[in-house]
Design an enzyme around this catalytic site. Structure first.
Site, PDB file in Angstrom:
ATOM      1  N   TYR A 109     -10.372   3.051   0.787  1.00  0.00           N
ATOM      2  CA  TYR A 109     -11.488   2.785   1.698  1.00  0.00           C
ATOM      3  C   TYR A 109     -12.124   4.080   2.229  1.00  0.00           C
ATOM      4  O   TYR A 109     -12.951   4.028   3.128  1.00  0.00           O
ATOM      5  CB  TYR A 109     -11.020   1.918   2.869  1.00  0.00           C
ATOM      6  CG  TYR A 109     -10.525   0.555   2.445  1.00  0.00           C
ATOM      7  CD1 TYR A 109     -11.418  -0.431   2.045  1.00  0.00           C
ATOM      8  CD2 TYR A 109      -9.166   0.262   2.425  1.00  0.00           C
ATOM      9  CE1 TYR A 109     -10.971  -1.683   1.647  1.00  0.00           C
ATOM     10  CE2 TYR A 109      -8.702  -0.986   2.026  1.00  0.00           C
ATOM     11  CZ  TYR A 109      -9.613  -1.958   1.636  1.00  0.00           C
ATOM     12  OH  TYR A 109      -9.165  -3.195   1.235  1.00  0.00           O
TER      13      TYR A 109
ATOM     14  N   ASP B 281       1.644  -3.072   2.560  1.00  0.00           N
ATOM     15  CA  ASP B 281       2.275  -2.763   1.278  1.00  0.00           C
ATOM     16  C   ASP B 281       2.946  -1.399   1.279  1.00  0.00           C
ATOM     17  O   ASP B 281       3.982  -1.209   0.640  1.00  0.00           O
ATOM     18  CB  ASP B 281       1.238  -2.815   0.162  1.00  0.00           C
ATOM     19  CG  ASP B 281       0.610  -4.196   0.039  1.00  0.00           C
ATOM     20  OD1 ASP B 281       1.252  -5.072  -0.549  1.00  0.00           O
ATOM     21  OD2 ASP B 281      -0.505  -4.390   0.534  1.00  0.00           O
TER      22      ASP B 281
ATOM     23  N   HIS C 146      -8.266   4.622  -6.582  1.00  0.00           N
ATOM     24  CA  HIS C 146      -8.621   3.201  -6.514  1.00  0.00           C
ATOM     25  C   HIS C 146      -9.600   2.959  -5.381  1.00  0.00           C
ATOM     26  O   HIS C 146      -9.666   3.705  -4.394  1.00  0.00           O
ATOM     27  CB  HIS C 146      -7.382   2.329  -6.332  1.00  0.00           C
ATOM     28  CG  HIS C 146      -6.725   2.439  -4.987  1.00  0.00           C
ATOM     29  ND1 HIS C 146      -6.853   1.490  -4.002  1.00  0.00           N
ATOM     30  CD2 HIS C 146      -5.928   3.396  -4.459  1.00  0.00           C
ATOM     31  CE1 HIS C 146      -6.161   1.843  -2.937  1.00  0.00           C
ATOM     32  NE2 HIS C 146      -5.590   3.001  -3.180  1.00  0.00           N
TER      33      HIS C 146
ATOM     34  N   TYR D 102     -14.368  -8.150   4.051  1.00  0.00           N
ATOM     35  CA  TYR D 102     -13.761  -7.987   5.373  1.00  0.00           C
ATOM     36  C   TYR D 102     -13.493  -6.521   5.690  1.00  0.00           C
ATOM     37  O   TYR D 102     -13.218  -6.169   6.832  1.00  0.00           O
ATOM     38  CB  TYR D 102     -12.457  -8.791   5.467  1.00  0.00           C
ATOM     39  CG  TYR D 102     -11.208  -8.048   5.076  1.00  0.00           C
ATOM     40  CD1 TYR D 102     -10.324  -7.574   6.050  1.00  0.00           C
ATOM     41  CD2 TYR D 102     -10.902  -7.790   3.741  1.00  0.00           C
ATOM     42  CE1 TYR D 102      -9.175  -6.878   5.700  1.00  0.00           C
ATOM     43  CE2 TYR D 102      -9.754  -7.109   3.383  1.00  0.00           C
ATOM     44  CZ  TYR D 102      -8.894  -6.649   4.362  1.00  0.00           C
ATOM     45  OH  TYR D 102      -7.761  -5.954   4.012  1.00  0.00           O
ATOM     46  N   ARG D 103     -13.634  -5.661   4.689  1.00  0.00           N
ATOM     47  CA  ARG D 103     -13.272  -4.257   4.823  1.00  0.00           C
ATOM     48  C   ARG D 103     -13.815  -3.557   3.586  1.00  0.00           C
ATOM     49  O   ARG D 103     -13.833  -4.146   2.503  1.00  0.00           O
ATOM     50  CB  ARG D 103     -11.744  -4.158   4.877  1.00  0.00           C
ATOM     51  CG  ARG D 103     -11.118  -2.830   5.199  1.00  0.00           C
ATOM     52  CD  ARG D 103      -9.607  -3.033   5.244  1.00  0.00           C
ATOM     53  NE  ARG D 103      -8.866  -1.823   5.548  1.00  0.00           N
ATOM     54  CZ  ARG D 103      -7.546  -1.726   5.495  1.00  0.00           C
ATOM     55  NH1 ARG D 103      -6.833  -2.781   5.132  1.00  0.00           N
ATOM     56  NH2 ARG D 103      -6.928  -0.602   5.795  1.00  0.00           N
TER      57      ARG D 103
END
Length: 602
Positions: free
Chosen positions: A143, A204, A443, A524-525
């Site tokens: 992100y 995670d 990623h 949502y993000r």
């Protein structure tokens, strides 16, 4: 032993690894560097000065801040940008860039030790109109990591010197933490105190900040998996330098700050989540009671189309708490990728890995051939677990070919056991192994939310697969099922050293965001470079929500210094100058200057 480790331990550094996970960390690091071909830069570089301020003024301002905080706590970012890896990550830029390394980069990093020092930094930023960007620990990977949205911003690294666990209350099942407290650290502290009756909820990976993850509305995998719903009480430095405490914290001498989140009057906590309206320096969290036992389980489903029926079965069981935790439905390709080996071990051609090759490899593995895996956990004493697990087994086996996997047949390094630990509130370090799927693995996530309905699951699955096929990217979907909604988390794994691959990842994401929004699904993000586009999809009533957010921003941050652009919320100084990023932005993150600030007298 700790002195011989090439990876920082938690006993040595707030961002370190617990000793019991050291061997896993060493393996993870070795796998990452085995596939890394990106050269480590060694040439010195000039700092990126933020637009709207000249270099001499900027250097003078930093010197002044150094006098206030100590020169060791103000670092100019003029060294080569080193990506590192998860446990030794940068706080100057995104270690998994989707744009050029120099695009989203800090000019300097400062390290406050207290709320009072955060106030000083904020007042200093207002004085010089310098954009600041707070991070907790900078591990928001996928992100944007530690990168600021505005190039040349000064990053406030809250974690390095503000990493205290201020309270753990064994009677109320609560804690109070600073930004530098990781899930690893909180878990280890609870264990050290012998509080076996309390669990934490961990995402995670356990190395991220409890505060940072919660403010970004991250999730974990016990019944307490909605982290934002489990917080209680914030201390916040506003963009003008004022400090507030929310909820019961506003009552002097209160004794319920971590036990009752609301207090009296309007509930203000929400405006500090995923926002640029304040800097959170303390946060309370509720902790989960030890349920007195637990049992992980996993089911394999053979066909791609089984997803629709499975989600329909899951919904009433999840709403009724027969399925108790935030569980995952993961696609078979992730069973391969999470082994941490490059995809060239299985396939060296172009485009997505063929399905027949995936199935051929799965047949060689302990779980066997499948398309979907459901990872779940049942809690409570044995007789309670049996009651719920019998219902789940009866329902899941209505799908032809469904198989319950016997855990005793799985080796110790099978991914199932990582999910077992996480769903029991024990932080781990396995999840990111799938970034080794490609060289220089990075990623970025596509994260839409939908109801728990089979038709919605198939629509989102097909939408994502179609776009991945178009851009030649392997499709790695997983559904995380909440009480009445589910998050589809699609991780696009790409070679960060390859501009063509970075662009394909970016373009694929932008298309999926618009595709999903047209069908009524919102993210949502999201990643820093996608925030403007995602915010733009929430456009009901001529963008009324963003107009409201902008009014809040201008009222709380009149000089526009705090994390401009985060969540697509731009201060007045930046609006109308091309700072927003969309499909036509390419690799550009900057706009055309800023409006000169009329500094508020502070």
């Amino acid at each position: 032993m700790s002195s011989k480790s090439d990876i920082p331990l938690l006993s040595e550094k707030h961002s370190g690894i617990p000793l019991n996970l050291l061997e896993k960390a060493q393996r993870a690091k070795a796998l990452i560097y085995e596939t890394r071909t990106k050269e480590t830069k060694t040439r010195e570089r000039l700092p990126a000065i933020p637009q709207g301020i000249d270099k001499s003024t900027f250097i003078k301002a930093l010197d002044e801040l150094g006098d206030q905080l100590g020169t060791d706590n103000v670092e100019v970012n003029e060294k080569p940008l080193v990506d590192g890896w998860y446990m030794e990550h940068p706080n100057t830029h995104d270690m998994m860039p989707i744009l050029d390394d120099e695009e989203l980069v800090a000019s300097a990093v400062v390290y406050p030790s207290s709320t009072e020092e955060v106030q000083r930094i904020v007042l200093w930023a207002n004085k010089y109109s310098i954009p600041i960007f707070p991070i907790s620990m900078g591990r928001n990977l996928g992100y944007g990591g530690a990168a600021p949205r505005v190039r040349g911003s000064v990053v406030i690294d809250l974690g390095k010197r503000m990493n205290k666990i201020l309270d753990i209350n064994p009677n109320d099942y609560t804690c109070l933490v600073e930004p530098g407290v990781s899930f690893y650290a909180l878990y280890e502290a609870i264990q050290a105190k012998g509080y076996d009756h309390m669990w934490i909820d961990t995402p995670d990976l356990g190395g991220g900040s409890v505060i940072g993850n919660t403010l970004d509305r991250g999730v974990g995998y016990t019944p307490y998996g909605d982290h934002w719903a489990c917080h209680s009480g914030l201390e916040v430095v506003l963009p003008t330098g004022e400090v507030i405490r929310t909820g019961m914290g506003a009552l002097p001498g209160n004794n319920t700050w971590q036990t009752f989140p609301y207090g009296f009057g309007p509930y203000s906590d929400g405006i500090f989540s995923q926002s640029n309206f304040g800097i959170v320096t303390k946060m309370g969290m509720t902790l989960m009671p030890n349920p007195g036992g637990y049992e992980s389980f996993m089911y394999a489903f053979q066909k791609e189309g089984d997803l629709e029926a499975l989600i329909e079965i899951i919904r009433p069981l999840r709403i009724g708490n027969i399925l108790e935790n935030v569980a995952q439905v993961r696609h078979a390709i992730q069973t391969l990728a999470v082994k941490g080996l490059p995809r060239t071990k299985y396939f060296s051609g172009d485009g997505p890995i063929p399905e027949e090759i995936v199935r051929e490899q799965l047949r060689k593995m302990p779980i066997g051939d499948h398309t979907w895996l459901y990872y779940g956990m049942s809690y409570g004493p044995p007789h309670i677990r049996k009651y719920k697990l019998d219902i789940i087994d009866q329902e899941f086996k209505k799908i032809p070919g469904a198989r319950k996997i016997d855990p005793s047949t799985l080796p110790e390094d099978e991914y199932f056991w990582s999910r077992d630990r996480i769903a029991a509130g024990v932080p781990d370090l396995v999840e990111l192994l799938w970034v080794n799927w490609v060289p220089n693995g990075a990623h970025v996530a596509f994260s839409p939310v939908s109801p728990i309905r089979g038709a919605d699951a198939m629509k989102l699955f097909n939408l994502g697969k179609r776009r991945h096929d178009e851009f030649g990217i392997d499709f790695l979907p997983a559904f995380c099922v909440g009480l009445r909604e589910m998050h589809l988390i699609v991780e696009i794994v790409y070679d960060k050293n390859d501009p063509v691959k970075r662009k394909a990842a970016n373009d694929c994401l932008r298309e999926m965001i618009d595709d999903a929004a047209k069908e009524g699904y919102g993210e949502y993000r999201t990643h820093l470079v996608l925030m403007d586009q995602v915010a733009g999809t929430y456009s009901w009533n001529d963008g009324a929500l963003m107009k409201f957010n902008e009014r809040l921003k201008d009222a709380l941050d009149p000089n526009g210094i705090l994390a401009p652009g985060k969540s697509g919320i731009w201060p007045a100084r930046y609006r109308g100058r091309g700072w927003e990023m969309g499909k036509s932005s390419g690799g550009r993150s900057e706009g055309n200057g800023v409006t000169p600030s009329k500094n508020t007298k502070l």
